[in-house]
Motif scaffolding. Structure first.
Motif, PDB file in Angstrom:
ATOM      1  N   PRO A  66       0.841  -1.216   0.000  1.00 26.53           N
ATOM      2  CA  PRO A  66       0.000   0.000   0.000  1.00 26.53           C
ATOM      3  C   PRO A  66       0.870   1.258   0.000  1.00 26.53           C
ATOM      4  CG  PRO A  66      -0.336  -1.319   2.015  1.00 26.53           C
ATOM      5  CD  PRO A  66       0.773  -1.952   1.255  1.00 26.53           C
ATOM      6  N   THR A 124      -2.256   5.775   3.536  1.00 29.96           N
ATOM      7  CA  THR A 124      -2.968   5.280   4.717  1.00 29.96           C
ATOM      8  C   THR A 124      -3.844   6.379   5.319  1.00 29.96           C
ATOM      9  OG1 THR A 124      -2.680   4.163   6.836  1.00 29.96           O
ATOM     10  CG2 THR A 124      -1.073   5.821   6.326  1.00 29.96           C
ATOM     11  N   ALA A 129     -11.320  -6.265   4.051  1.00 29.11           N
ATOM     12  CA  ALA A 129      -9.945  -6.710   3.789  1.00 29.11           C
ATOM     13  C   ALA A 129      -9.911  -8.160   3.312  1.00 29.11           C
ATOM     14  CB  ALA A 129      -9.103  -6.548   5.040  1.00 29.11           C
ATOM     15  N   ASN A 188     -10.573  -7.819  -0.352  1.00 28.35           N
ATOM     16  CA  ASN A 188      -9.774  -6.826  -1.068  1.00 28.35           C
ATOM     17  C   ASN A 188      -8.335  -6.911  -0.578  1.00 28.35           C
ATOM     18  OD1 ASN A 188      -8.652  -4.573  -2.212  1.00 28.35           O
ATOM     19  ND2 ASN A 188     -10.393  -3.242  -1.776  1.00 28.35           N
ATOM     20  N   LEU A 214      -5.928  -3.955   0.535  1.00 27.58           N
ATOM     21  CA  LEU A 214      -6.143  -3.183   1.763  1.00 27.58           C
ATOM     22  C   LEU A 214      -5.436  -3.829   2.949  1.00 27.58           C
ATOM     23  CD1 LEU A 214      -9.878  -2.122   1.965  1.00 27.58           C
ATOM     24  CD2 LEU A 214      -7.943  -0.696   1.456  1.00 27.58           C
ATOM     25  N   VAL A 249      -6.168   2.318   7.964  1.00 31.01           N
ATOM     26  CA  VAL A 249      -6.532   1.604   6.735  1.00 31.01           C
ATOM     27  C   VAL A 249      -5.577   2.059   5.643  1.00 31.01           C
ATOM     28  CG1 VAL A 249      -8.387   1.137   5.095  1.00 31.01           C
ATOM     29  CG2 VAL A 249      -8.937   1.573   7.490  1.00 31.01           C
ATOM     30  N   SER A 250      -4.805   1.115   5.090  1.00 25.61           N
ATOM     31  CA  SER A 250      -3.833   1.458   4.051  1.00 25.61           C
ATOM     32  C   SER A 250      -4.259   0.824   2.730  1.00 25.61           C
ATOM     33  CB  SER A 250      -2.438   0.947   4.417  1.00 25.61           C
ATOM     34  OG  SER A 250      -2.093   1.378   5.713  1.00 25.61           O
ATOM     35  N   GLY A 251      -4.052   1.572   1.636  1.00 25.85           N
ATOM     36  CA  GLY A 251      -4.428   1.063   0.315  1.00 25.85           C
ATOM     37  C   GLY A 251      -3.503   1.610  -0.749  1.00 25.85           C
ATOM     38  N   GLN A 304      -9.100   4.547  -4.027  1.00 21.05           N
ATOM     39  CA  GLN A 304      -9.506   3.247  -3.483  1.00 21.05           C
ATOM     40  C   GLN A 304     -10.110   3.419  -2.085  1.00 21.05           C
ATOM     41  OE1 GLN A 304      -6.359   0.542  -2.449  1.00 21.05           O
ATOM     42  NE2 GLN A 304      -7.568  -1.237  -2.968  1.00 21.05           N
ATOM     43  N   LEU A 305      -9.483   4.287  -1.256  1.00 22.01           N
ATOM     44  CA  LEU A 305      -9.988   4.502   0.102  1.00 22.01           C
ATOM     45  C   LEU A 305     -11.274   5.323   0.082  1.00 22.01           C
ATOM     46  CD1 LEU A 305      -6.600   5.119   1.954  1.00 22.01           C
ATOM     47  CD2 LEU A 305      -7.910   3.024   1.834  1.00 22.01           C
ATOM     48  N   LEU A 327     -14.129   3.038  -0.579  1.00 15.46           N
ATOM     49  CA  LEU A 327     -14.496   2.266   0.626  1.00 15.46           C
ATOM     50  C   LEU A 327     -15.335   3.128   1.575  1.00 15.46           C
ATOM     51  CD1 LEU A 327     -14.312  -0.078   2.667  1.00 15.46           C
ATOM     52  CD2 LEU A 327     -12.065   0.786   3.341  1.00 15.46           C
TER      53      LEU A 327
END
Length: 609
Positions: free
Chosen positions: A306, A309, A340, A343, A346, A359-361, A366-367, A370
């Protein structure tokens, strides 16, 4: 029945999903009177609204005596991790390129991966009916791209079709004929794409997990292509991770194959088939699903790390719980961990106090997707500003940050301001060339943290005419501090409903981001200060009523239209000491500490640090 496995690759908005709709319709997957939605493959609401494919999906069509499994891949870089693994699942690819825009960053990214795994692509030049189409130049650009990506002589000898996905036709010449529909494309796929290798049919069963999803009835569903052997329901299999360590053993409860848009249970599948299996609780993407006798895991594409975050915090504002029904940390935790599961890009970490989650992506889009999904499900959360995930160089101890390749197509008159803004954000220009129709294509390498929030600024600077595309490039040494937001904010100093009269009197302090009549609370951000400091203001103060009535005294105040903060814009605009409060009905901005004394203490501690 013969079998072909192909992926459809294209940049965002070049028409992949629309083309798949037409392939399904013309192959007889729908009855003539069946009602079908436009872009049937983009099944979730956010995909339809944003017009992008977020999740890779598979379907299959029957053409004459051949079943063609088609995988529709995401075209957006934030979801690019899915693309790489999908290419290992197919034997051919259709590269779809817009007849006006030509090959774009995502085309380059996915095509590079496709050539590396040895696929021989078919090129389809789409949207040939656009008035600004330039198919000859685009074909030359595609050829140059193949050469730059080290294509072999065999790969360079690619077949080309021209047509319109929306019009539902493809032909060998740009001017048609159109009356054969997509028949030329079907025939070319059958002729050009090799059959799946079924040589390992008699060996033990092996399959790499490629797409993972959580199904409410069947549990975890893993989609992949069977590399060798065969499987039946109730068969015992095991899961090996990348280091060939056993993760679990279990029975296959169901095998599902794609038939049109439906997934149908089947009793038997063998090498070359693309199937989804249910019944295992731990196996994930890039793991090897295999017969208990197998000891070596198959080599899989690693999952990208990722790069961005955010903190998801339990909503503790005075209005918490008034608009959503999912507000507790336990419910938020369960939802994030469930996400997660399906996905793999994530990464969720719990904080020590259990009231917030990191939450890291792979990118802010993408975040944001979500957060928007959770908001529609009735969640209330506070979200922090996106931060970039740094890495340490083990050899030198140097801090490394993610760098992205940014391609901006812009009208010539606006290119100056784009170059200036990108250099302020530590972007280095790599290329500048005309892209037809008085437009220029600018290519930069810029740090990810400099690009957070630039999209809306770019559209403002270029009057909505610029198109920006980003792609992760590499990790590079830290580029130094960036200039932050230049304006402070206007903060409400009490709770109540905003009064139009008070807002009118505050207009010289800066533009508002709320409407009159909106509920506010102490510490909530209600506007943008015209200076660089924060200012606490009273938006509840009504007009003093007197007995004197002067002409014009009671005329309704005319307020300037407030600035609308969308979720994407709010996330990129806030500072480290601010949060976005997201509820099913509203997006509010607030200070992390609502009490002014706590804010002062926090500022002092920050200056000391």
């Amino acid at each position: 029945m013969k079998l072909r496995n192909i992926a459809i690759i294209a940049h965002v908005d070049h028409g992949k999903t629309t083309l798949v709709d037409k392939l399904l319709a013309q192959s007889g997957s729908f009855r003539e009177n069946q009602r079908t939605e436009e872009r049937a493959m983009d099944s979730n609401d956010l995909e339809k609204e944003r017009g992008i494919t977020i999740l890779a999906k598979a379907t299959s069509v029957e053409w004459k005596d051949t079943r063609i499994n088609i995988v529709d891949t995401p075209g957006h870089a934030d979801f690019g991790g899915e693309v790489e693994r999908i290419l290992n699942m197919v034997d051919g690819a259709v590269i779809l390129v817009d007849a006006s825009e030509g090959p774009m960053p995502q085309t380059k990214f996915v095509l590079g991966k496709a050539l590396k795994v040895g696929l021989k692509p078919i090129v389809a030049i789409n949207k040939i009916d656009r008035p600004d189409e330039r198919h000859e130049e685009v074909l030359n650009e595609i050829f140059d791209l193949f050469v730059n990506l080290d294509a072999t002589d065999e790969q360079l000898d690619f077949p080309v079709l021209y047509g319109s996905g929306r019009g539902g036709w493809m032909a060998e010449a740009p001017d048609g004929p159109q009356d054969k529909g997509l028949e030329p494309l079907f025939d070319l796929i059958v002729k050009h794409v090799p059959e799946p290798d079924t040589a390992g049919k008699d060996e033990p069963f092996k399959m790499i997990g490629t797409i993972l999803e959580a199904n409410p009835f069947l549990g975890r569903l893993i989609t992949g292509r069977i590399q060798s052997g065969s499987i039946k329901p109730n068969q015992t299999i095991k899961v090996l991770n990348g280091e060939s360590q056993q993760l679990e053993t279990g029975r296959i409860s169901k095998i599902l194959a794609f038939r049109g848009l439906e997934r149908t249970p089947i009793d038997y599948a063998e090498a070359g088939d693309i199937v989804a299996i249910a019944g295992l609780s731990k196996g994930t993407v890039a793991d090897t699903f295999c017969d208990p006798s197998v000891t070596e895991a198959l080599k899989a594409q690693p999952i990208d790390p990722p790069t961005v975050t955010m903190s998801f915090i339990v909503n503790d504002s005075p209005l918490a719980g008034t608009e959503g029904d999912k507000v507790t940390s336990r419910v938020i935790r369960d939802r994030l961990f469930k996400e997660a599961e399906g996905n793999v890009a994530l990464k969720i970490e719990e904080s020590e106090d259990k009231d917030s989650f990191f939450v890291s992506g792979r990118g802010e889009l993408q975040l944001a997707v979500l957060i928007e999904t959770m908001r529609r499900e009735g969640f209330e959360i506070g979200v922090s500003r996106p931060r970039v995930v740094m890495q340490k160089d083990e050899a030198t101890g140097e801090t490394l940050e993610p760098i992205e390749e940014v391609v901006i197509d812009v009208d010539e008159e606006h290119s100056g301001v784009v170059v200036q803004k990108m250099s302020e954000r530590k972007g280095e220009m790599k290329e500048l060339r005309p892209s037809g129709g008085g437009r220029q294509r600018l290519v930069f390498h810029a740090p990810t943290r400099g690009l957070i929030g630039y999209q809306s600024e770019l559209l403002t600077d270029t009057r909505g005419t610029a198109i920006m595309n980003r792609l992760f490039h590499s990790y590079a040494p830290y580029k130094g501090a960036l200039a932050g937001r230049t304006n402070g904010v206007l903060i409400a100093n009490a709770a109540g409903e905003a009064v139009a009269y008070a807002m009118f009197n505050l207009e010289d302090r800066g533009p508002m981001i709320i409407d009159p009549g909106v509920k506010v609370y102490e510490g909530m951000i209600i506007g943008i200060h015209s200076r660089d400091n924060d200012l606490e203001v009273n938006v509840l103060k009504g007009k003093q009523l007197t007995n004197i009535r002067a002409a014009g005294k009671d005329e309704a105040v005319k307020l300037t239209t407030p600035i609308r903060m969308t979720l994407d814009r709010a996330l990129s605009w806030i500072q480290d000491d601010e949060l976005v409060e997201v509820t099913p009905k509203n997006i509010r901005l607030r200070k992390l500490y609502l009490d002014p004394n706590e804010r002062k203490r926090f500022e002092k501690s920050r200056k000391v640090a």
